[in-house]
Scaffold this motif. Structure first.
Motif, PDB file in Angstrom:
ATOM      1  N   GLY A   1       0.666  -1.202   0.007  1.00 24.77           N
ATOM      2  CA  GLY A   1       0.103  -0.062   0.029  1.00 24.77           C
ATOM      3  C   GLY A   1       0.850   1.293   0.255  1.00 24.77           C
ATOM      4  N   ARG A   2       0.182   2.325   0.139  1.00 23.27           N
ATOM      5  CA  ARG A   2       0.940   3.727   0.174  1.00 23.27           C
ATOM      6  C   ARG A   2       0.531   4.489   1.289  1.00 23.27           C
ATOM      7  NH1 ARG A   2       0.292   2.494  -5.140  1.00 23.27           N
ATOM      8  NH2 ARG A   2      -2.000   3.190  -4.976  1.00 23.27           N
ATOM      9  N   ASP A   3      -0.303   3.802   2.277  1.00 20.11           N
ATOM     10  CA  ASP A   3      -0.971   4.763   3.477  1.00 20.11           C
ATOM     11  C   ASP A   3       0.376   5.226   4.430  1.00 20.11           C
ATOM     12  OD1 ASP A   3      -0.512   2.751   5.408  1.00 20.11           O
ATOM     13  OD2 ASP A   3      -2.430   1.719   4.763  1.00 20.11           O
ATOM     14  N   ARG A   4      -0.083   6.332   5.199  1.00 24.04           N
ATOM     15  CA  ARG A   4       0.844   6.542   6.106  1.00 24.04           C
ATOM     16  C   ARG A   4       1.412   5.692   7.138  1.00 24.04           C
ATOM     17  NH1 ARG A   4       4.089  10.477   5.658  1.00 24.04           N
ATOM     18  NH2 ARG A   4       2.344  11.281   4.603  1.00 24.04           N
ATOM     19  N   ARG A   5       0.594   4.452   7.702  1.00 23.19           N
ATOM     20  CA  ARG A   5       1.121   3.481   8.383  1.00 23.19           C
ATOM     21  C   ARG A   5       2.141   2.644   7.935  1.00 23.19           C
ATOM     22  NH1 ARG A   5       0.039  -1.804   8.511  1.00 23.19           N
ATOM     23  NH2 ARG A   5      -1.526  -1.657   7.304  1.00 23.19           N
ATOM     24  N   LEU A   6       2.002   2.479   6.660  1.00 26.72           N
ATOM     25  CA  LEU A   6       3.252   1.696   5.947  1.00 26.72           C
ATOM     26  C   LEU A   6       4.106   2.519   5.678  1.00 26.72           C
ATOM     27  CD1 LEU A   6       1.196  -0.173   3.097  1.00 26.72           C
ATOM     28  CD2 LEU A   6       2.488  -1.081   5.086  1.00 26.72           C
ATOM     29  N   ARG A   7       4.265   3.968   5.235  1.00 28.28           N
ATOM     30  CA  ARG A   7       5.333   5.019   4.870  1.00 28.28           C
ATOM     31  C   ARG A   7       6.111   5.041   6.446  1.00 28.28           C
ATOM     32  NH1 ARG A   7       3.337   9.604   0.835  1.00 28.28           N
ATOM     33  NH2 ARG A   7       2.217   8.422  -0.405  1.00 28.28           N
ATOM     34  N   ASP A   8       5.491   5.160   7.441  1.00 31.05           N
ATOM     35  CA  ASP A   8       6.116   5.389   8.829  1.00 31.05           C
ATOM     36  C   ASP A   8       6.996   4.019   8.863  1.00 31.05           C
ATOM     37  OD1 ASP A   8       5.023   7.625   9.089  1.00 31.05           O
ATOM     38  OD2 ASP A   8       3.337   7.105  10.444  1.00 31.05           O
ATOM     39  N   ALA A   9       6.285   2.794   8.977  1.00 33.11           N
ATOM     40  CA  ALA A   9       7.058   1.765   9.441  1.00 33.11           C
ATOM     41  C   ALA A   9       8.260   1.460   8.514  1.00 33.11           C
ATOM     42  CB  ALA A   9       5.952   0.496   9.183  1.00 33.11           C
ATOM     43  N   HIS A  10       8.039   1.743   7.039  1.00 29.25           N
ATOM     44  CA  HIS A  10       9.081   1.509   6.031  1.00 29.25           C
ATOM     45  C   HIS A  10      10.258   2.387   6.350  1.00 29.25           C
ATOM     46  CE1 HIS A  10      11.387   2.865   2.255  1.00 29.25           C
ATOM     47  NE2 HIS A  10      11.436   1.483   2.255  1.00 29.25           N
ATOM     48  N   TYR A  11      10.001   3.912   6.522  1.00 26.02           N
ATOM     49  CA  TYR A  11      11.209   4.672   7.012  1.00 26.02           C
ATOM     50  C   TYR A  11      11.940   4.302   8.254  1.00 26.02           C
ATOM     51  CZ  TYR A  11      13.849   8.948   7.139  1.00 26.02           C
ATOM     52  OH  TYR A  11      14.803   9.816   6.851  1.00 26.02           O
ATOM     53  N   THR A  12      11.228   3.721   9.112  1.00 24.46           N
ATOM     54  CA  THR A  12      11.640   3.491  10.320  1.00 24.46           C
ATOM     55  C   THR A  12      12.817   2.301   9.990  1.00 24.46           C
ATOM     56  OG1 THR A  12       9.951   4.067  11.772  1.00 24.46           O
ATOM     57  CG2 THR A  12      11.519   2.408  12.701  1.00 24.46           C
ATOM     58  N   LEU A  13      12.312   0.974   9.387  1.00 27.47           N
ATOM     59  CA  LEU A  13      13.045   0.061   9.272  1.00 27.47           C
ATOM     60  C   LEU A  13      14.323   0.488   8.262  1.00 27.47           C
ATOM     61  CD1 LEU A  13      10.513  -2.588   8.535  1.00 27.47           C
ATOM     62  CD2 LEU A  13      12.135  -2.575  10.347  1.00 27.47           C
ATOM     63  N   PHE A  14      13.947   1.390   7.123  1.00 25.87           N
ATOM     64  CA  PHE A  14      15.073   1.925   6.371  1.00 25.87           C
ATOM     65  C   PHE A  14      16.289   2.439   7.129  1.00 25.87           C
ATOM     66  CE2 PHE A  14      16.928   4.972   3.430  1.00 25.87           C
ATOM     67  CZ  PHE A  14      17.562   4.108   2.543  1.00 25.87           C
ATOM     68  N   ALA A  15      15.630   3.410   8.071  1.00 24.01           N
ATOM     69  CA  ALA A  15      16.721   4.193   9.064  1.00 24.01           C
ATOM     70  C   ALA A  15      17.712   3.174   9.861  1.00 24.01           C
ATOM     71  CB  ALA A  15      15.901   5.224   9.483  1.00 24.01           C
ATOM     72  N   GLN A  16      16.891   2.129  10.254  1.00 25.22           N
ATOM     73  CA  GLN A  16      17.809   1.281  10.981  1.00 25.22           C
ATOM     74  C   GLN A  16      18.776   0.532  10.288  1.00 25.22           C
ATOM     75  OE1 GLN A  16      14.853  -1.558  12.950  1.00 25.22           O
ATOM     76  NE2 GLN A  16      13.683   0.138  14.002  1.00 25.22           N
ATOM     77  N   SER A  17      18.268   0.256   9.072  1.00 23.64           N
ATOM     78  CA  SER A  17      19.302  -0.680   8.133  1.00 23.64           C
ATOM     79  C   SER A  17      20.482   0.121   7.624  1.00 23.64           C
ATOM     80  CB  SER A  17      18.527  -0.982   7.054  1.00 23.64           C
ATOM     81  OG  SER A  17      17.775  -2.011   7.427  1.00 23.64           O
ATOM     82  N   VAL A  18      20.003   1.527   7.175  1.00 25.11           N
ATOM     83  CA  VAL A  18      21.589   2.347   6.801  1.00 25.11           C
ATOM     84  C   VAL A  18      22.365   2.805   8.080  1.00 25.11           C
ATOM     85  CG1 VAL A  18      20.213   2.934   4.839  1.00 25.11           C
ATOM     86  CG2 VAL A  18      20.081   4.388   6.821  1.00 25.11           C
ATOM     87  N   HIS A  19      21.718   3.060   9.060  1.00 27.59           N
ATOM     88  CA  HIS A  19      22.591   3.163  10.396  1.00 27.59           C
ATOM     89  C   HIS A  19      23.401   2.132  10.440  1.00 27.59           C
ATOM     90  CE1 HIS A  19      23.357   3.514  14.584  1.00 27.59           C
ATOM     91  NE2 HIS A  19      23.702   4.682  14.283  1.00 27.59           N
ATOM     92  N   ALA A  20      22.924   0.926  10.689  1.00 28.04           N
ATOM     93  CA  ALA A  20      23.889  -0.414  10.496  1.00 28.04           C
ATOM     94  C   ALA A  20      24.672  -0.563   9.564  1.00 28.04           C
ATOM     95  CB  ALA A  20      23.158  -1.608  10.637  1.00 28.04           C
ATOM     96  N   LEU A  21      24.825   0.073   8.454  1.00 29.67           N
ATOM     97  CA  LEU A  21      25.786   0.005   7.253  1.00 29.67           C
ATOM     98  C   LEU A  21      26.647   1.329   7.549  1.00 29.67           C
ATOM     99  CD1 LEU A  21      23.621  -0.959   4.420  1.00 29.67           C
ATOM    100  CD2 LEU A  21      25.117  -2.435   5.295  1.00 29.67           C
ATOM    101  N   GLY A  22      26.296   2.041   8.345  1.00 30.01           N
ATOM    102  CA  GLY A  22      27.363   3.345   8.609  1.00 30.01           C
ATOM    103  C   GLY A  22      27.055   4.264   7.505  1.00 30.01           C
ATOM    104  N   THR A  23      25.988   4.521   7.373  1.00 27.95           N
ATOM    105  CA  THR A  23      25.490   5.821   6.177  1.00 27.95           C
ATOM    106  C   THR A  23      24.318   6.467   6.697  1.00 27.95           C
ATOM    107  OG1 THR A  23      24.185   4.362   4.912  1.00 27.95           O
ATOM    108  CG2 THR A  23      26.451   4.471   4.278  1.00 27.95           C
ATOM    109  N   PRO A  24      24.446   7.794   6.390  1.00 29.86           N
ATOM    110  CA  PRO A  24      23.369   8.817   6.784  1.00 29.86           C
ATOM    111  C   PRO A  24      22.063   8.467   6.248  1.00 29.86           C
ATOM    112  CG  PRO A  24      25.247  10.076   6.405  1.00 29.86           C
ATOM    113  CD  PRO A  24      25.526   8.677   5.777  1.00 29.86           C
TER     114      PRO A  24
END
Length: 357
Positions: free
Chosen positions: A182-205
Motif C-alpha cells: 500500500g501507500r498509506d501513512r502507516r506503511l510509510r512510517d514503518a518503512h522509513y523506520t526500518l530503512f533508517a535502522q538498516s542504513v545506520h547499521a551500514l554506517g551511512t546517513p
C-alpha cells in the motif's frame, strides 16, 4: 543505434518540468522506450528535487518537427561535503542518455557538459544509458544489475531459486509472517523506520523522509510499499517502483529480527508472485557493488548479474565526485557513524544525505 538523423534538423533544449504538456510528452517518450528506467521519468527528477532540495534539470533532443528522439534527466547535486556535480539520475541507480541513435547521444552529452559548466559543477556522472564518445570515461567494473523474467506461477518461482536458498524461503513461509502492500501513512512510517535502522547499521546517513514521500506521491500507482510483519510488528519493508513490466524493490529496510525470521526472503518471494498477478513480466533487484554481500545474496536467488555501465567526466584538475560509502576514504567515517545513537543519526543524517544522491 543505427537510425540516421541530420544533425542540422535536431535541437537539444531544456524541458520545463513545470509545464504539464512538456512533461507529459517527455514521459510518453520514456515509457515507449524499451531500455528506459523509472529514473528517466520526469516524476523521478521532480520528486528528488521536491524531497531533497537539489535542483532538477532535463534535456530533450527533438527534430525540427518536434519529435523527441532522446532525453537526459539530470540532478544538480550541491553539498559542502561532497562538492557540486551533475548526475543522471540523482538518488538513482540508473538514468543516463536515453536514445537509439549515437549522434543524438553525443549531442545530449555535449549539452550536458555545457550545462555543467554553466552551473559550476566540476564533474558529471551518467548512471547507465548510451555511453558518450569523446571526453568521457566509461566504467563497467563497479556495479552489477540483477533483472530476470518472472516464472509462470508461484511454485515455479520457488523452484527457480537454487535449493539452498529455497530452503530459507520455505522456513520463512512457516513463520506466520503477514505480507501487505500500500501507500498509506502507516506503511510509510514503518518503512522509513526500518530503512533508517538498516542504513545506520551500514554506517551511512539516512535519506530525508520527504524524499520517500515525494517519490510515492509523484509515481502514484507506479510505486508502493511492501511490508512483512510478525505478531503485529513490522520487520521488513521495501519501497517498490513499477516500470515497463518490471517491479523494482528500491529502498529496503529490515529490523533486527528479520534474519532469524527470514522475513526478507518472504518479502521478495511474495512480491514476485504479486507482481506476476498484476501482469508484470520481470523482477529487478536493482544494483549492488561487485564483491559485496548484497550481490552474493541476489545471486543466491538465481539472478545472474549484468555489469552496469557508468560514464563520468571531470573538469581538468578535479576528480569525479565519489560518494560511495564503500570507498577506502570513507571507511573511518562509516565506522564512526555506526557508533552514533540511532536517534541522533536520524536527526542529523538527512542533512548530510541530501548531498549523497
Amino acid at each position: 543505434m543505427n537510425a540516421y538523423f541530420d544533425p542540422d534538423s535536431m535541437t537539444v533544449a531544456p524541458v520545463d518540468l513545470g509545464d504539464h504538456a512538456q512533461a507529459a510528452k517527455v514521459d510518453a517518450f520514456v515509457l515507449g522506450q524499451e531500455h528506459s528506467s523509472p529514473f528517466h521519468r520526469p516524476a523521478w527528477v521532480r520528486a528528488v528535487a521536491d524531497g531533497t532540495g537539489q535542483k532538477a534539470h532535463y534535456l530533450a533532443a527533438s527534430t525540427m518537427g518536434g519529435q523527441i528522439v532522446g532525453v537526459l534527466p539530470l540532478t544538480e547535486m550541491q553539498s559542502r561535503l561532497f562538492g557540486r556535480a551533475l548526475v543522471s539520475s540523482g538518488f538513482a541507480v540508473g538514468g543516463g542518455i536515453l536514445t537509439d541513435n549515437a549522434l543524438v547521444a553525443d549531442q545530449l552529452a555535449d549539452a550536458c557538459w555545457a550545462l555543467a559548466g554553466q552551473l559550476s559543477c566540476t564533474s558529471v556522472e551518467l548512471r547507465g544509458g548510451v555511453a558518450p564518445s569523446d571526453g568521457w570515461v566509461n566504467r563497467e567494473d563497479t556495479y552489477l544489475g540483477f533483472c530476470k523474467a518472472l516464472e509462470a506461477d508461484d511454485e515455479a518461482q520457488l523452484l527457480a531459486v537454487p535449493k539452498r536458498h529455497r530452503a530459507e524461503i520455505r522456513k520463512g513461509l512457516g513463520n506466520d509472517l503477514v505480507f501487505e502492500t500500500g501507500r498509506d501513512r502507516r506503511l510509510r512510517d514503518a518503512h522509513y523506520t526500518l530503512f533508517a535502522q538498516s542504513v545506520h547499521a551500514l554506517g551511512t546517513p539516512v535519506f530525508p523522509r520527504s524524499l520517500f514521500d515525494a517519490v510515492l506521491d509523484a509515481f502514484g500507482e507506479d510505486a508502493d510499499i511492501a511490508m512483512i510483519s510478525h505478531d503485529g510488528t513490522p520487520v521488513s519493508a521495501a519501497l517498490n517502483l513499477y516500470h515497463n513490466g518490471a517491479c523494482m524493490p528500491y529502498w529496503h529496510g529490515a529490523g533486527a529480527s528479520a534474519r532469524g525470521l527470514r522475513s526478507n526472503e518472504v518479502l521478495y518471494y511474495r512480491l514476485m508472485n504479486l507482481s506476476r498477478e498484476r501482469g508484470l513480466t520481470h523482477f529487478d533487484f536493482g544494483r549492488s557493488k561487485v564483491g559485496t554481500g548484497p550481490a552474493a545474496w541476489k545471486k543466491n536467488w538465481g539472478w545472474d548479474p549484468e555489469p552496469l555501465s557508468y560514464s563520468v567526466r571531470a573538469v581538468p584538475g578535479h576528480e569525479v565526485r565519489d560518494v560511495n560509502p564503500l570507498s577506502p576514504q570513507y571507511r573511518r567515517k562509516v565506522n564512526l557513524w555506526k557508533k552514533l545513537p540511532l536517534g541522533l543519526a536520524n536527526r542529523i543524517g538527512p542533512y548530510i544525505a541530501r548531498g549523497l544522491g
